[in-house]
Each structure stands twice: as structure tokens, then as C-alpha cells.
Write a protein that holds these residues in place. Structure first.
Motif, PDB file in Angstrom:
ATOM      1  N   LEU A  27       7.604   1.865 -10.372  1.00  0.00           N
ATOM      2  CA  LEU A  27       5.664   0.942 -10.087  1.00  0.00           C
ATOM      3  C   LEU A  27       5.859   0.648  -8.956  1.00  0.00           C
ATOM      4  N   HIS A  28       5.799   1.898  -7.937  1.00  0.00           N
ATOM      5  CA  HIS A  28       4.910   1.660  -6.607  1.00  0.00           C
ATOM      6  C   HIS A  28       3.685   2.813  -6.833  1.00  0.00           C
ATOM      7  N   GLU A  29       3.805   3.918  -8.036  1.00  0.00           N
ATOM      8  CA  GLU A  29       3.440   4.905  -8.097  1.00  0.00           C
ATOM      9  C   GLU A  29       1.917   4.165  -9.006  1.00  0.00           C
ATOM     10  N   GLU A  30       3.195   3.344  -9.925  1.00  0.00           N
ATOM     11  CA  GLU A  30       2.232   2.888 -11.305  1.00  0.00           C
ATOM     12  C   GLU A  30       1.068   2.140 -10.388  1.00  0.00           C
ATOM     13  N   ILE A  31       1.336   1.212 -10.137  1.00  0.00           N
ATOM     14  CA  ILE A  31       0.404   0.330  -8.577  1.00  0.00           C
ATOM     15  C   ILE A  31      -0.916   1.323  -8.178  1.00  0.00           C
ATOM     16  N   GLY A  32       0.111   1.997  -7.797  1.00  0.00           N
ATOM     17  CA  GLY A  32      -1.596   2.392  -7.090  1.00  0.00           C
ATOM     18  C   GLY A  32      -2.014   3.353  -7.747  1.00  0.00           C
ATOM     19  N   ILE A  35      11.171  -5.364  -4.427  1.00  0.00           N
ATOM     20  CA  ILE A  35      10.624  -4.916  -5.666  1.00  0.00           C
ATOM     21  C   ILE A  35      10.753  -6.064  -6.864  1.00  0.00           C
ATOM     22  N   ALA A  36      10.822  -7.438  -5.959  1.00  0.00           N
ATOM     23  CA  ALA A  36      10.325  -8.322  -7.154  1.00  0.00           C
ATOM     24  C   ALA A  36       8.966  -8.732  -6.910  1.00  0.00           C
ATOM     25  N   LYS A  37       8.468  -8.379  -5.310  1.00  0.00           N
ATOM     26  CA  LYS A  37       6.770  -8.922  -4.935  1.00  0.00           C
ATOM     27  C   LYS A  37       6.339  -7.335  -5.956  1.00  0.00           C
ATOM     28  N   LEU A  38       7.121  -5.828  -6.224  1.00  0.00           N
ATOM     29  CA  LEU A  38       6.163  -4.970  -7.145  1.00  0.00           C
ATOM     30  C   LEU A  38       6.155  -5.594  -8.717  1.00  0.00           C
ATOM     31  N   LYS A  39       7.908  -6.052  -8.384  1.00  0.00           N
ATOM     32  CA  LYS A  39       6.965  -6.527 -10.489  1.00  0.00           C
ATOM     33  C   LYS A  39       5.974  -7.685 -10.314  1.00  0.00           C
ATOM     34  N   LYS A  40       6.167  -8.489 -10.128  1.00  0.00           N
ATOM     35  CA  LYS A  40       5.006  -9.247  -9.577  1.00  0.00           C
ATOM     36  C   LYS A  40       3.230  -8.939  -9.760  1.00  0.00           C
ATOM     37  N   GLU A  41       3.441  -8.020  -8.765  1.00  0.00           N
ATOM     38  CA  GLU A  41       1.926  -7.634  -8.584  1.00  0.00           C
ATOM     39  C   GLU A  41       1.779  -6.666 -10.667  1.00  0.00           C
ATOM     40  N   ALA A  52       0.706  -1.354  -0.018  1.00  0.00           N
ATOM     41  CA  ALA A  52       0.255  -0.129  -0.241  1.00  0.00           C
ATOM     42  C   ALA A  52       0.393   0.731  -0.096  1.00  0.00           C
ATOM     43  N   ALA A  53       0.369   2.586  -0.492  1.00  0.00           N
ATOM     44  CA  ALA A  53       1.128   3.356  -0.704  1.00  0.00           C
ATOM     45  C   ALA A  53       0.858   4.849  -0.318  1.00  0.00           C
ATOM     46  N   ASP A  54       1.341   5.210   0.641  1.00  0.00           N
ATOM     47  CA  ASP A  54       1.210   6.583   1.288  1.00  0.00           C
ATOM     48  C   ASP A  54       2.387   7.571   0.442  1.00  0.00           C
ATOM     49  N   THR A  55       1.914   8.547   0.237  1.00  0.00           N
ATOM     50  CA  THR A  55       1.992   9.955  -0.144  1.00  0.00           C
ATOM     51  C   THR A  55       2.412  10.493   0.591  1.00  0.00           C
ATOM     52  N   GLU A  56       3.544  11.422   1.128  1.00  0.00           N
ATOM     53  CA  GLU A  56       3.584  12.651   1.947  1.00  0.00           C
ATOM     54  C   GLU A  56       4.526  13.970   1.237  1.00  0.00           C
ATOM     55  N   THR A  57       3.299  14.648   1.392  1.00  0.00           N
ATOM     56  CA  THR A  57       4.017  15.698   0.822  1.00  0.00           C
ATOM     57  C   THR A  57       5.119  16.965   1.846  1.00  0.00           C
ATOM     58  N   SER A  58       5.858  16.957   1.961  1.00  0.00           N
ATOM     59  CA  SER A  58       6.364  18.344   2.241  1.00  0.00           C
ATOM     60  C   SER A  58       6.410  19.222   2.289  1.00  0.00           C
ATOM     61  N   ALA A  59       5.667  20.839   2.198  1.00  0.00           N
ATOM     62  CA  ALA A  59       5.212  21.851   1.312  1.00  0.00           C
ATOM     63  C   ALA A  59       6.557  22.467   1.756  1.00  0.00           C
ATOM     64  N   GLU A  60       7.384  22.898   3.125  1.00  0.00           N
ATOM     65  CA  GLU A  60       8.355  23.307   3.546  1.00  0.00           C
ATOM     66  C   GLU A  60       9.961  23.075   2.121  1.00  0.00           C
ATOM     67  N   LYS A  61       9.737  21.463   1.847  1.00  0.00           N
ATOM     68  CA  LYS A  61      11.182  21.493   1.720  1.00  0.00           C
ATOM     69  C   LYS A  61      10.015  20.894   0.163  1.00  0.00           C
ATOM     70  N   VAL A  96       7.945  15.106  -2.143  1.00  0.00           N
ATOM     71  CA  VAL A  96       7.670  13.553  -1.714  1.00  0.00           C
ATOM     72  C   VAL A  96       8.234  12.721  -1.201  1.00  0.00           C
ATOM     73  N   SER A  97       7.899  12.519  -0.395  1.00  0.00           N
ATOM     74  CA  SER A  97       8.750  11.489   0.523  1.00  0.00           C
ATOM     75  C   SER A  97       7.650   9.976   0.290  1.00  0.00           C
ATOM     76  N   ARG A  98       7.684   8.632  -0.050  1.00  0.00           N
ATOM     77  CA  ARG A  98       7.037   7.189  -0.621  1.00  0.00           C
ATOM     78  C   ARG A  98       7.885   6.122   0.174  1.00  0.00           C
ATOM     79  N   LYS A  99       6.592   5.835   1.042  1.00  0.00           N
ATOM     80  CA  LYS A  99       6.521   4.958   2.081  1.00  0.00           C
ATOM     81  C   LYS A  99       5.876   3.403   1.652  1.00  0.00           C
ATOM     82  N   PHE A 100       6.400   2.296   2.070  1.00  0.00           N
ATOM     83  CA  PHE A 100       6.046   1.029   1.645  1.00  0.00           C
ATOM     84  C   PHE A 100       5.279   0.789   3.106  1.00  0.00           C
TER      85      PHE A 100
END
Length: 337
Positions: A135-140, A113-119, A25-34, A37-41
Motif C-alpha cells: 500500500l505504501h508503495e502504491e500510494i507513493g 495500516i488503518a491510515k494507509l488503507k484510508k488514504e 511519506a516514503a523513504d526508500t533506501e537501497t543497500s547495494a551490498e545486501k 530494500v529497506s522501507r521506512k515510514f
């Protein structure tokens, strides 16, 4: 490989809540100051026994024994570390990843990464030349569009933030209609509160629980407890000496195992996470029927509010306790039934 892209700490791998699907599952957090975009799995269900957040010694000892790890003279923290490494090694071997000379963190990234590619391949997304982030972004994005289609939400010319909000609004409006709640002129926050309250009352009525005069959070806790114990009894699960969350997780495990058997999937020597992965590939709709919603049948609402995790507002109202993040989070709460 940028380790910041993956962003999964090994410390949270084993006991981080393991009942959502094995998709990342993707969480995208945007930092207005910096301006970055920081992406976490969030790996919910990867490679552990599906014990979730109980963090009890019995579960740790049991999983260690299953993996052939000696437990004598080792504290819980040490065992969790060894379990984590064993799980990652097991998952890597199953995926055909070479493990010689690699530490657990490097293997974890390769596994992800292997799981991401498979999915991605299963969803018809090309993987060649793409890194984990892409890949993460396209899947999401693909998953959001699928959900939008199911809810009748148009995806044309919309960015992901807008689309996610419209999906959440459509989902809330659908649930409100099912509960006989008018959504006219109401914001998502107000509507979510009314849905939550109505759902608690409906479930309480079904279970024969009187919640008159009770704070909605306390009522929800009572409803949750009664429902979990009722389901445990129906499934032949003992509740003696167990905390409610442990009982809930055992109920979830049993439901997953029973569904696997119904679908002709062998459960021998497989963890709950393994079974979830196989069920998802064979019949994701049935999997969602079993584990895709919270204990009152609402996506994205439930345990956070039930626990009062945001704390009461100045006026003690639910409005103060529901955060903006809750209203834009369409993921399933891992602590729910």
C-alpha cells in the motif's frame, strides 16, 4: 505483521517535526551490498500537538496537561513516553481500533495500516489483500505521478527513481525560470545552488535586509529569523524569551488554525496534526499554500542548507554542502516556514 516494514520508532513519534501532512511519506533506501530494500515510514504530524522538534519542557508539560497526564515528579523523558502512548491510544480509538490488551507499538502499527488503507481508498487504490509495504508503495507511486502531471513530466515507461529525478529537475527548472535564472547546460546541483542563493537574496531584499559580503548560510539564517519574527508580530504571537524555532512553530500552528477556521473546520480540542488532517481532506491545495514549501518558497531546498548540515567543503563553497540526497528529495523540509 513484520515490524520491520513499518520501521517507525516510538521514541521519535512525538517530537519528530509535525508540520507536513498526515500522509505517510516514503523513504526508500537501497543497500547495494545486501541487495535489499529497506522501507521506512516518516510520520510527520501523527497524533501530537504539532510542536515539532523544539523538545522544550513547556511544550511537553502543556501537552501532558491536555491529555490529562499527571506531571508531578516526572522528568521530560518519562512524560514524552506517556504522551506518546496516550496519543497512540487516542488515535486508535478514533479509528475504531480495539485497544484492549495491546501495547503502544502494536497499536501504532495498526493505526498506521488503518491510515494507509484510508488514504489508499481516497486515492482509488484497492486495499484488499495488500500489506503495508504494498500500500505504501502504491500510494507513493500515485503521488509521484500526480506531481509529475502537474509539472508536465511524462510517466510512461519510467521507474520511480527516474521519475523522481525528472520531477526534481522540472521543479528546479520551473523555480529557476521564475527567478530569471538560466538553466541551460547546468546540472541539478549547480542549479539548486543558484536558486537557493537567488531566493535568499530576493527574500532579504523584500525584508530590507542587507546581505552584501555575508556567507549565504548566515544570510539565510538572518532572513529566516527576521521573517519569522515579522510574521509572529502580524499574527499577534509573542516572541519574548522564545527561541526562533519555537516562534516559527507557533507561527505555523496559527496559520493552520486560521486556515481551518476559514474553511469552516472547528478547532475545539484539536491538535495541529488533527487540523492538518482535516484540512488536507477538505482542501489540500490551500494546505500546501500554507505549509507546503519552505520559508523561501522552494520545495526540497532551504533549512538543510541554511543550517549547514553537510558542513563546508574544502573550498567553503555551497557546492560542497549540497548532498545528492538533497537533490533527489522532493519532500518538504519540516523545519521550514
Amino acid at each position: 505483521m513484520k515490524k520491520t516494514i513499518i520501521g517507525v520508532s516510538l521514541a521519535g513519534l512525538i517530537l519528530a517535526g509535525g508540520y507536513a501532512t498526515t500522509s505517510f511519506a516514503a523513504d526508500t533506501e537501497t543497500s547495494a551490498e545486501k541487495g535489499e530494500v529497506s522501507r521506512k515510514f516518516k510520520n510527520k504530524g501523527f497524533g501530537h500537538h504539532g510542536r515539532g522538534g523544539t523538545n522544550d519542557s513547556e511544550s511537553v508539560l502543556q501537552r501532558a496537561e491536555e491529555l490529562g497526564i499527571k506531571t508531578e515528579g516526572k522528568d521530560g523523558e518519562t512524560l514524552i513516553g506517556e504522551i506518546r502512548e496516550a496519543e497512540i491510544l487516542k488515535e486508535a480509538k478514533e479509528l475504531g481500533i480495539k485497544t484492549d490488551g495491546k501495547d503502544a507499538e502494536d497499536l501504532l502499527e495498526e493505526v498506521m495500516i488503518a491510515k494507509l488503507k484510508k488514504e489508499a481508498a481516497e486515492m482509488g487504490i484497492k486495499t484488499e489483500g495488500k500489506d503495508a509495504e504494498a500500500l505504501h508503495e502504491e500510494i507513493g507511486t500515485a503521488k509521484l505521478k500526480e506531481e509529475a502531471k502537474e509539472l508536465g513530466v511524462s510517466t510512461e515507461d519510467k521507474d520511480l527513481v527516474t521519475l523522481k529525478k525528472e520531477i526534481q529537475a522540472a521543479s528546479l527548472n520551473k523555480k529557476a525560470k521564475e527567478l530569471g535564472i538560466s538553466s541551460d547546460g547546468k546540472g541539478l546541483q549547480t542549479l539548486s545552488e543558484e536558486i537557493y542563493t537567488a531566493s535568499v537574496k530576493k527574500e532579504a531584499e523584500k525584508l530590507g535586509i542587507s546581505i552584501e559580503g555575508k556567507d549565504i548560510r548566515e544570510a539565510a539564517k538572518e532572513v529566516f529569523s527576521v521573517k519569522v519574527k515579522k510574521e509572529a508580530k502580524e499574527l499577534g504571537i509573542s516572541i519574548d524569551g522564545k527561541f526562533i524555532q519555537q516562534i516559527a512553530q507557533e507561527v505555523r500552528e496559527k496559520k493552520v488554525a486560521d486556515l481551518a477556521k476559514d474553511l469552516g473546520i472547528s478547532t475545539n480540542d484539536k491538535s495541529t496534526a488533527d487540523l492538518i488532517a482535516e484540512i488536507e481532506e477538505k482542501d489540500s491545495a490551500k494546505l500546501q499554500d500554507v505549509i507546503g514549501e519552505n520559508f523561501m518558497g522552494i520545495k526540497g531546498l532551504g533549512m538543510k542548507e541554511m543550517r549547514g548540515s553537510h558542513g563546508p567543503g574544502k573550498d567553503g563553497s555551497m557546492r560542497q554542502r549540497v548532498s545528492k540526497e538533497d537533490l533527489t528529495d522532493t519532500s518538504t523540509d519540516s523545519g521550514s516556514l
